[in-house]
Design a protein around this motif. Structure first.
Motif, short mmCIF file in Angstrom:
data_model
loop_
_atom_site.label_atom_id
_atom_site.label_comp_id
_atom_site.label_asym_id
_atom_site.label_seq_id
_atom_site.Cartn_x
_atom_site.Cartn_y
_atom_site.Cartn_z
N ASP A 222 0.83 -1.19 0.00
CA ASP A 222 0.00 0.00 0.00
C ASP A 222 0.88 1.26 0.00
N ALA A 223 0.79 2.05 -1.08
CA ALA A 223 1.64 3.24 -1.22
C ALA A 223 1.43 4.24 -0.09
N GLN A 224 0.19 4.35 0.39
CA GLN A 224 -0.10 5.28 1.48
C GLN A 224 0.62 4.85 2.76
N LEU A 225 0.68 3.55 2.99
CA LEU A 225 1.34 3.05 4.18
C LEU A 225 2.86 3.16 4.06
N LEU A 226 3.37 3.00 2.84
CA LEU A 226 4.81 3.12 2.63
C LEU A 226 5.32 4.50 3.04
N GLY A 227 4.45 5.51 2.90
CA GLY A 227 4.85 6.87 3.25
C GLY A 227 5.07 7.08 4.73
N LEU A 228 4.61 6.15 5.57
CA LEU A 228 4.80 6.27 7.01
C LEU A 228 6.11 5.64 7.49
N ALA A 229 6.79 4.95 6.59
CA ALA A 229 8.02 4.25 6.99
C ALA A 229 9.22 5.19 7.00
N ASP A 230 10.20 4.86 7.81
CA ASP A 230 11.46 5.60 7.80
C ASP A 230 12.25 5.29 6.53
#
Length: 251
Positions: A222-230
């Motif tokens: 999920d691209a939206q979730l990837l944005g929360l990763a360091d």
């Protein structure tokens, strides 16, 4: 010559773990089958995960994400290469040592939640501590704290069937934290959730990494979730690349 008995002792021995990364993966190879029909899931994968980071692992379905997570979590062994977790070389552990590592130092979160239907939310969270024979008073206190942490303080007595999918995954997150692991491994933890609930669970994981001081490796597409990763690691054709650090990496 003195025989190295570490592989047989089943005891996880770490050498100055605080001096290195939480996870070190070196030249991992893993194939399934033989000959022309063999599937090469991993082809010389190497990377480090520093302590206290939330790292996302992305890749198409069948790219080998679950294979890689299983190797890092000590659930499988590579054909070649080495995995070190919290200073411990997994190849030097016997089965007892791997069981100890998974029980005490790694927390697992799965797409299917994996809760025990007949147990309440509180009882599900307490299972890892029962296996570790934690003092009952300490266990109850830890369960209460963790359910509050994931926003389910008022749902302790409910069973999984009485909870929504997002609530069940929050229970699973709390359970994964029960024994104060150094590393969280999550395999598509939002795969069965709608977009809004999935984002809330991923934000919870990020808050846990910051608040509990753990390290997390999370497989997601999920691209939206990837944005929360360091950081984001991209697994393609058995190789890992790092497209770049997210904008949140240095905040």
């Amino acid at each position: 010559m003195t025989e190295d008995t570490s592989a047989h002792s089943g005891t996880a021995v770490a050498e100055d773990p605080a001096a290195g990364p939480m996870v070190r993966v070196q030249n991992l190879h893993r194939s399934y089958g033989t000959g022309a029909s063999a599937v090469h899931a991993l082809r010389g994968v190497s990377f480090d995960i520093p302590r206290g980071e939330l790292v996302a692992l992305k890749g198409r379905s069948g790219s080998g994400k679950t294979t890689l997570l299983n190797l890092v979590g000590g659930l499988d062994s590579p054909d070649e290469g080495r995995v070190t977790v919290d200073g411990t070389d997994l190849s030097g552990l016997g089965e007892n040592g791997l069981l100890e590592l998974r029980r005490d130092r790694i927390g697992f979160i799965f797409q299917s939640f994996g809760l025990i239907p007949i147990l309440t939310a509180a009882e599900n969270v307490g299972v890892p501590m029962r296996l570790r024979r934690t003092d009952p008073g300490e266990r109850e206190e830890r369960v209460e704290l963790l359910l509050a942490l994931v926003g389910l303080a008022g749902h302790a007595a409910q069973r999984p069937g009485e909870l929504s999918g997002g609530q069940q995954q929050r229970v699973a997150v709390a359970r994964a934290l029960a024994n104060r692991p150094a590393l969280l491994i999550a395999d598509e933890p939002t795969g069965q959730l709608d977009a809004e609930t999935g984002l809330a669970v991923m934000e919870l994981l990020r808050a846990v990494v910051r608040g509990e001081g753990v390290t997390a490796l999370v497989a997601t597409h999920d691209a939206q979730l990837l944005g929360l990763a360091d950081r984001v690691l991209d697994l393609t054709d058995g190789h890992v690349s790092e497209p770049g650090r997210s904008s949140l990496a240095g905040d």
